[in-house]
Design a protein around this motif. Structure first.
Motif, PDB file in Angstrom:
ATOM      1  N   ASN A  39      38.533  47.984  39.318  1.00 25.12           N
ATOM      2  CA  ASN A  39      38.991  47.666  40.662  1.00 25.12           C
ATOM      3  C   ASN A  39      40.411  47.125  40.648  1.00 25.12           C
ATOM      4  O   ASN A  39      40.834  46.440  41.584  1.00 25.12           O
ATOM      5  N   ASN A  65      31.109  49.061  40.070  1.00 24.48           N
ATOM      6  CA  ASN A  65      32.438  49.170  40.644  1.00 24.48           C
ATOM      7  C   ASN A  65      32.384  49.066  42.164  1.00 24.48           C
ATOM      8  O   ASN A  65      33.147  48.320  42.784  1.00 24.48           O
ATOM      9  N   GLN A  89      33.872  46.104  44.821  1.00 23.45           N
ATOM     10  CA  GLN A  89      34.893  46.576  45.755  1.00 23.45           C
ATOM     11  C   GLN A  89      34.640  46.100  47.185  1.00 23.45           C
ATOM     12  O   GLN A  89      35.550  46.128  48.024  1.00 23.45           O
ATOM     13  N   ARG A 147      37.263  43.487  47.938  1.00 24.34           N
ATOM     14  CA  ARG A 147      38.412  43.643  47.045  1.00 24.34           C
ATOM     15  C   ARG A 147      39.652  42.926  47.557  1.00 24.34           C
ATOM     16  O   ARG A 147      40.399  42.318  46.775  1.00 24.34           O
ATOM     17  N   GLU A 148      39.889  42.947  48.869  1.00 22.64           N
ATOM     18  CA  GLU A 148      41.076  42.299  49.418  1.00 22.64           C
ATOM     19  C   GLU A 148      41.046  40.792  49.166  1.00 22.64           C
ATOM     20  O   GLU A 148      42.041  40.201  48.743  1.00 22.64           O
TER      21      GLU A 148
END
Length: 284
Positions: A76, A181, A185, A188-189
């Protein structure tokens, strides 16, 4: 590392050349975050841990899942540069953020070290691991002992559970057999914001970076099956001079320019290949 069974003559030669190029590049300090796990559960067991067969992995699921957790974060775009045992956190001297795997396994002493690191302003990203957290660990991440939000902010969901942010901490309610993954995610930000990295990898590229003296070495790994121009970003310090970058594979300079508070370093790569950059004069 090792040699793949399907390596041909060309692949083996490239592997050997890469080994020669990085043989003396021992890291002095990291640029990216660290990856931390605890062996407290193993050390408190009275009988010896023998082998890594099915019985051992079933009894100690964190052994098998740690590598899957590392891969989930790494893929990521998180350039994890080093690994550490949680029992050594009391001696942690860097200011880099940490990714903590299976915090349900952490001892009381290791929890005290985490509390001290949070006081220092170190960013902490954690996964749950087991079924229950200690009260102190739960409070540290803004959740209760079952991993449900209390004082933190919900920033996403995974498997119907809340991903919780609490200041400079981020908590994934994932157990040992649930790392992937796609699940990492989901937030993720916020993950990248909490980590507050000085380095941004191109989309679809993995890698890591470390210093050797005053030189910064960045390894980029691109799995795309066609060559392209990669754009690595390093956070720029206001008023700092432009750094110099060189591709160590062919000893050619890489283009460096500034863009919205970041140094952008452009380097071509071959299909499904990687590259090693040496950067001089970079100021954080």
């Amino acid at each position: 590392g090792g040699h793949a069974f399907n390596m041909g003559t060309h692949e083996w030669q490239q592997w050997w050349q890469l080994g020669e190029q990085i043989a003396f590049l021992w890291p002095d300090r990291p640029l990216g975050p660290g990856f931390v796990f605890s062996n407290h559960r193993f050390s408190r067991n009275q009988r010896p841990l023998v082998g890594v067969g099915e019985f051992t992995l079933r009894e100690y699921p964190s052994l098998n899942s740690t590598i899957y957790a590392w891969r989930a974060f790494y893929e990521n775009g998180v350039p994890t540069t080093f690994g550490a045992n949680a029992k050594s956190l009391a001696n942690y001297r860097f200011d880099r953020p940490l990714i903590l795997i299976g915090i349900s396994e952490f001892s009381d002493k290791e929890t005290e070290s985490l509390m001290a690191l949070k006081q220092r302003g170190i960013g902490l990203v954690a996964t749950m691991g087991g079924e229950e957290l200690s009260p102190d660990l739960a409070a540290l991440f803004g959740v209760d002992q079952q991993g449900k939000r209390t004082t933190g902010t919900i920033v996403g969901q995974v498997l119907g559970r809340d991903i919780v942010r609490h200041g400079k901490t981020l908590f994934y309610p994932l157990h040992f057999d649930e790392y992937s993954n796609q699940r990492i995610q989901r937030a993720r930000e916020d993950l990248l914001d909490v980590l507050d990295l000085n380095i941004q990898l191109p989309d679809g590229v993995t890698g890591y970076a470390h210093y050797r003296g005053e030189q910064l070495f960045v390894i980029l790994e691109d799995r795309l099956e066609q060559g392209r121009l990669l754009k690595l970003r390093l956070k720029s310090k206001p008023g700092s001079p432009k750094p110099r970058a060189c591709r160590m594979v062919d000893h050619r300079p890489a283009t460096v320019r500034v863009e919205e508070g970041w140094w952008v370093i452009e380097t071509p790569t071959r299909p499904g290949d990687g590259t090693l950059l040496c950067i001089e004069g970079y100021e954080e």
